[in-house]
Scaffold this active site. Structure first.
Site, PDB file in Angstrom:
ATOM      1  N   VAL A 208      22.700  93.907 -77.382  1.00 46.67           N
ATOM      2  CA  VAL A 208      22.593  92.915 -76.311  1.00 46.67           C
ATOM      3  C   VAL A 208      23.854  92.958 -75.465  1.00 46.67           C
ATOM      4  O   VAL A 208      24.954  93.069 -75.992  1.00 46.67           O
ATOM      5  CB  VAL A 208      22.363  91.518 -76.933  1.00 46.67           C
ATOM      6  CG1 VAL A 208      22.495  90.422 -75.907  1.00 46.67           C
ATOM      7  CG2 VAL A 208      20.998  91.484 -77.610  1.00 46.67           C
ATOM      8  N   ASP A 209      23.699  92.875 -74.154  1.00 45.01           N
ATOM      9  CA  ASP A 209      24.855  92.990 -73.263  1.00 45.01           C
ATOM     10  C   ASP A 209      25.417  91.611 -72.909  1.00 45.01           C
ATOM     11  O   ASP A 209      24.974  90.595 -73.429  1.00 45.01           O
ATOM     12  CB  ASP A 209      24.481  93.802 -72.022  1.00 45.01           C
ATOM     13  CG  ASP A 209      23.358  93.150 -71.218  1.00 45.01           C
ATOM     14  OD1 ASP A 209      23.214  91.907 -71.242  1.00 45.01           O
ATOM     15  OD2 ASP A 209      22.631  93.895 -70.545  1.00 45.01           O
ATOM     16  N   GLN A 210      26.413  91.571 -72.041  1.00 46.01           N
ATOM     17  CA  GLN A 210      27.071  90.296 -71.795  1.00 46.01           C
ATOM     18  C   GLN A 210      26.239  89.327 -70.947  1.00 46.01           C
ATOM     19  O   GLN A 210      26.592  88.162 -70.828  1.00 46.01           O
ATOM     20  CB  GLN A 210      28.483  90.483 -71.230  1.00 46.01           C
ATOM     21  CG  GLN A 210      28.548  90.999 -69.815  1.00 46.01           C
ATOM     22  CD  GLN A 210      30.012  91.121 -69.351  1.00 46.01           C
ATOM     23  OE1 GLN A 210      30.943  91.139 -70.165  1.00 46.01           O
ATOM     24  NE2 GLN A 210      30.217  91.207 -68.047  1.00 46.01           N
TER      25      GLN A 210
END
Lengths: 143, 143, 143, 143
Positions: free
Chosen positions: D18-20
């Site tokens: 999962v990215d920011q």
């Protein structure tokens, strides 16, 4: 207390995780350890997702791994995660990665977690986290 | 307008990006495309980091890649990113991945971006982003 | 001997490397260390790719990292890789990750490599690898 | 023939994926598709690992994904992989990613595979692969 209780999970090594030597890339072991911690916590009925929703984060302060025997594509491996210390200052885990039949130990590792708030400032480990109750269980499938 | 201008970057394929066939894993091409977009935008003097600091996000609506010739560990590759459409509704790019000497085309791709706010709701592409000025440049090193 | 010589490289943190805390994921530091070793070796005129072409592989025997201060998206970081031991049995490196201006130390790490042949059997570190000459250099860009 | 049969698998989104923005990174969908293909094949009693042991490889010729609704950390998702074409020249799949209860469609994708030998030369899809028998099954857990 919750120290020295363990959790086991089995899962399969994925294609993209293996390098051109045909071995599980050494950086992936730390991702497996993270899955181990996450699933261990889930057995208490509380999840790390809920923890972050409270505005707190568990960050890695240090981590290490010793690699004893390579792991290959499509291997089913057995990860044992042990909670070795839980205090207001830090949480420590140790890890063992075995083959499925538990006849060969592939790697061992350790990690220390600290708690920070959303500004990145150190926060004590919350009481409720320290006092979670874990069932006595072994080897659920990865899910 | 900013359409049909291109940006070039060269970079090296890393060990962990290559699978046990010895080929750059197909999912990594999309990460390279993302690096291409990021560095293209940076040449305008504005960065995607600053964009997110305004509470806006560019998300991928669709993406595709055709793979023509495999890429191997330690190859230096040349990525050409072209801005093909920039409107209030979407941003489109196309991509070409060549070998360093630009004698072999390894892959081509396309993507469409949409803009969302921090709640994930669609937002029009901001005027300032549409009106950025890009220098005419080619092949800076990855940095 | 080649012990206690260092190599510096700067590079930028990529979007996909950062987790939802906004921090470089802890497993990525080991990938950076690998890039550091690779580029360090390249300064000798010999590459790790050529090493594998001889049918030999350098595998990680153990690795560790201490995380001192988080690293964020788009940060330019400075990685210092030091060759601390080179013998027929093993190669040891230490690592420091600094911010670009070298005013803040983000992380330190260590690793031990062993050499194996294509069957995965231990092999002594080849003489030619031990005797490589490294130039005295600092801070080339990642390429 | 084996065309238009489907396979379902559920699995959980991991933290490092999962990215920011808090969304599953768009490049990860292609890794999920690969897991879908692998587990689909396994239901025939034959595995992709065994395929590579014969000196043959299935490589991606092209792939695409449309993203409809973001996927978040710790979500349980349901991946439906459909074999849409199996011929001596290529294998085509389509993919749907749903939430666990199958009330929301998150993404759809397509891929085309070709077969190559260990030198990277095109090879026809082997008869035995075309003629594998798949059981009629749905939603086994990821394992």
């Amino acid at each position: 207390m919750n120290e020295n209780i363990s959790h086991e999970i089995t899962f399969r090594v994925r294609y993209h995780e293996v390098d051109q030597m045909g071995f599980l890339h050494h950086s992936r072991y730390f991702i497996y350890f993270e899955i181990g911690r996450t699933e261990f916590l889930r057995t208490s009925g509380f999840t790390y997702k809920e923890f972050e929703e409270k505005g707190l984060f568990l960050v890695i302060a240090n981590v290490s791994c010793k690699y004893k025997y390579p792991i290959r594509y499509d291997d089913q491996i057995r990860l044992i995660t042990t909670l070795t210390k839980m205090s207001i200052g830090k949480i420590e885990h140790s890890y063992e990665i075995w083959d499925e039949s538990k006849s060969r130990l592939h790697a061992i590792g350790e990690s220390t977690l600290a708690c920070v708030d959303s500004n990145g400032h150190l926060h004590k480990i919350p009481e409720f986290l320290i006092n979670l109750k874990y069932p006595d269980l072994s080897a659920p499938d990865r899910n």
